[in-house]
Design a protein around this motif. Structure first.
Motif, PDB file in Angstrom:
ATOM      1  N   THR A 198       7.631 -63.534  10.124  1.00 39.77           N
ATOM      2  CA  THR A 198       9.307 -62.600  10.206  1.00 39.77           C
ATOM      3  C   THR A 198       8.905 -61.527  10.961  1.00 39.77           C
ATOM      4  N   PRO A 199       9.815 -61.247  11.873  1.00 41.00           N
ATOM      5  CA  PRO A 199       9.987 -59.996  12.209  1.00 41.00           C
ATOM      6  C   PRO A 199      10.169 -58.684  11.481  1.00 41.00           C
ATOM      7  N   TRP A 200      10.065 -57.808  12.319  1.00 40.69           N
ATOM      8  CA  TRP A 200      10.194 -56.030  11.060  1.00 40.69           C
ATOM      9  C   TRP A 200       9.421 -56.493  10.330  1.00 40.69           C
ATOM     10  N   GLY A 201       8.522 -57.092  10.152  1.00 44.13           N
ATOM     11  CA  GLY A 201       8.002 -57.063   8.452  1.00 44.13           C
ATOM     12  C   GLY A 201       6.963 -56.378   7.944  1.00 44.13           C
ATOM     13  N   ASN A 202       7.285 -54.833   8.454  1.00 47.48           N
ATOM     14  CA  ASN A 202       6.279 -54.229   8.375  1.00 47.48           C
ATOM     15  C   ASN A 202       6.678 -53.285   7.431  1.00 47.48           C
ATOM     16  N   VAL A 203       6.312 -52.720   6.539  1.00 46.62           N
ATOM     17  CA  VAL A 203       6.210 -51.615   5.196  1.00 46.62           C
ATOM     18  C   VAL A 203       5.238 -50.733   5.545  1.00 46.62           C
ATOM     19  N   ALA A 204       5.743 -49.208   5.617  1.00 43.18           N
ATOM     20  CA  ALA A 204       4.971 -47.853   5.502  1.00 43.18           C
ATOM     21  C   ALA A 204       5.266 -47.702   4.408  1.00 43.18           C
ATOM     22  N   LEU A 205       4.204 -47.372   3.347  1.00 48.67           N
ATOM     23  CA  LEU A 205       3.659 -46.891   2.019  1.00 48.67           C
ATOM     24  C   LEU A 205       3.052 -45.418   1.861  1.00 48.67           C
ATOM     25  N   TRP A 206       3.809 -44.447   1.207  1.00 45.47           N
ATOM     26  CA  TRP A 206       3.580 -43.083   0.781  1.00 45.47           C
ATOM     27  C   TRP A 206       3.105 -43.019  -0.252  1.00 45.47           C
ATOM     28  N   SER A 207       2.389 -43.174  -1.124  1.00 44.09           N
ATOM     29  CA  SER A 207       1.400 -42.638  -2.466  1.00 44.09           C
ATOM     30  C   SER A 207       2.024 -42.014  -3.442  1.00 44.09           C
ATOM     31  N   GLY A 208       2.809 -41.838  -4.375  1.00 50.57           N
ATOM     32  CA  GLY A 208       3.296 -41.094  -4.984  1.00 50.57           C
ATOM     33  C   GLY A 208       1.978 -40.670  -6.903  1.00 50.57           C
ATOM     34  N   ILE A 209       2.974 -39.885  -6.731  1.00 54.40           N
ATOM     35  CA  ILE A 209       2.267 -39.911  -8.038  1.00 54.40           C
ATOM     36  C   ILE A 209       3.578 -39.974  -9.478  1.00 54.40           C
ATOM     37  N   PRO A 210       2.689 -40.640 -10.554  1.00 51.53           N
ATOM     38  CA  PRO A 210       4.272 -40.948 -11.934  1.00 51.53           C
ATOM     39  C   PRO A 210       4.298 -39.600 -12.016  1.00 51.53           C
ATOM     40  N   VAL A 211       5.758 -39.118 -11.948  1.00 50.57           N
ATOM     41  CA  VAL A 211       5.972 -37.682 -12.163  1.00 50.57           C
ATOM     42  C   VAL A 211       7.089 -37.560 -13.085  1.00 50.57           C
ATOM     43  N   ALA A 212       7.137 -38.859 -14.065  1.00 51.10           N
ATOM     44  CA  ALA A 212       7.495 -38.724 -15.292  1.00 51.10           C
ATOM     45  C   ALA A 212       6.428 -38.277 -16.354  1.00 51.10           C
ATOM     46  N   SER A 213       5.107 -39.134 -16.174  1.00 52.57           N
ATOM     47  CA  SER A 213       4.489 -38.469 -17.155  1.00 52.57           C
ATOM     48  C   SER A 213       3.149 -37.151 -17.081  1.00 52.57           C
ATOM     49  N   TRP A 214       3.739 -37.325 -15.757  1.00 50.61           N
ATOM     50  CA  TRP A 214       2.947 -36.123 -14.268  1.00 50.61           C
ATOM     51  C   TRP A 214       3.726 -34.939 -14.853  1.00 50.61           C
ATOM     52  N   MET A 215       5.335 -34.953 -15.170  1.00 50.72           N
ATOM     53  CA  MET A 215       5.997 -33.606 -15.618  1.00 50.72           C
ATOM     54  C   MET A 215       5.609 -33.453 -17.551  1.00 50.72           C
ATOM     55  N   ASP A 216       5.677 -34.046 -17.934  1.00 50.25           N
ATOM     56  CA  ASP A 216       5.550 -34.485 -19.516  1.00 50.25           C
ATOM     57  C   ASP A 216       4.154 -33.935 -19.983  1.00 50.25           C
ATOM     58  N   SER A 217       3.216 -33.710 -19.081  1.00 51.88           N
ATOM     59  CA  SER A 217       2.116 -32.726 -19.753  1.00 51.88           C
ATOM     60  C   SER A 217       1.600 -32.024 -19.766  1.00 51.88           C
ATOM     61  N   THR A 218       3.519 -31.475 -18.683  1.00 55.01           N
ATOM     62  CA  THR A 218       2.860 -29.847 -18.601  1.00 55.01           C
ATOM     63  C   THR A 218       4.198 -29.127 -19.423  1.00 55.01           C
TER      64      THR A 218
END
Length: 161
Positions: free
Chosen positions: A117-137
């Protein structure tokens, strides 16, 4: 033997090596780029595997914080499908030239799907599991993280088995 998730050895390794803000680009079958050690070629035949199958598998194991489409050409089927698969991630548009440069130079990994398909490209930036990351603090999240935290709590495990 692995219990499940991504069983393609190189893709599983790639996901495991992604750190916060690392870039993975999932391309359609026709995206031109130099093949090197960062390339994971999954394309077998037209639409095998399709973009959504590849992204669903990646979502099972990778926290995606942000994704991008090519701004010069919009493919509503890709945009709607990717947005549904990654409801907790921010969506942005990037120039076509950026995509061509990124697949050759700055992406940590380039995954070629069979998307036909045309324009079938997606860039992905990895992140962090924000909820569990912040809940742990036990601390309140920084204000600039609040929207990500809310989305992560609302959608973070949706579609993840």
């Amino acid at each position: 033997m692995k219990r499940g998730g991504v069983i393609h050895d190189k893709l599983s390794y790639a996901i495991a090596t992604m750190g916060h803000d690392d870039l993975m680009i999932v391309t359609d079958a026709g995206m031109p780029f130099k093949r090197d050690e960062r390339t994971i070629d999954l394309a077998l035949a037209p639409n095998v595997p399709d973009m959504f199958t590849v992204l669903r598998a990646i979502r099972q194991e990778l926290w995606v914080e942000k994704f991008a489409f090519i701004e010069e050409g919009q493919n509503p089927n890709i945009v709607n499908g990717v947005t549904a698969i990654l409801p907790d991630a921010e969506s942005v548009l990037m120039p076509n030239d950026w995509f061509h440069d990124a697949v050759d130079n700055s992406a940590k990994w380039v995954v070629r799907s069979g998307a036909w398909t045309p324009w079938g490209n997606v860039a992905l930036w990895s992140g962090i599991p924000v909820a569990s990351w912040m809940d742990s603090t036990g601390a309140e999240p920084p204000e600039e993280w609040q929207e990500r935290l809310d989305k992560n709590r609302r959608f973070g495990n949706e579609g993840v088995e």
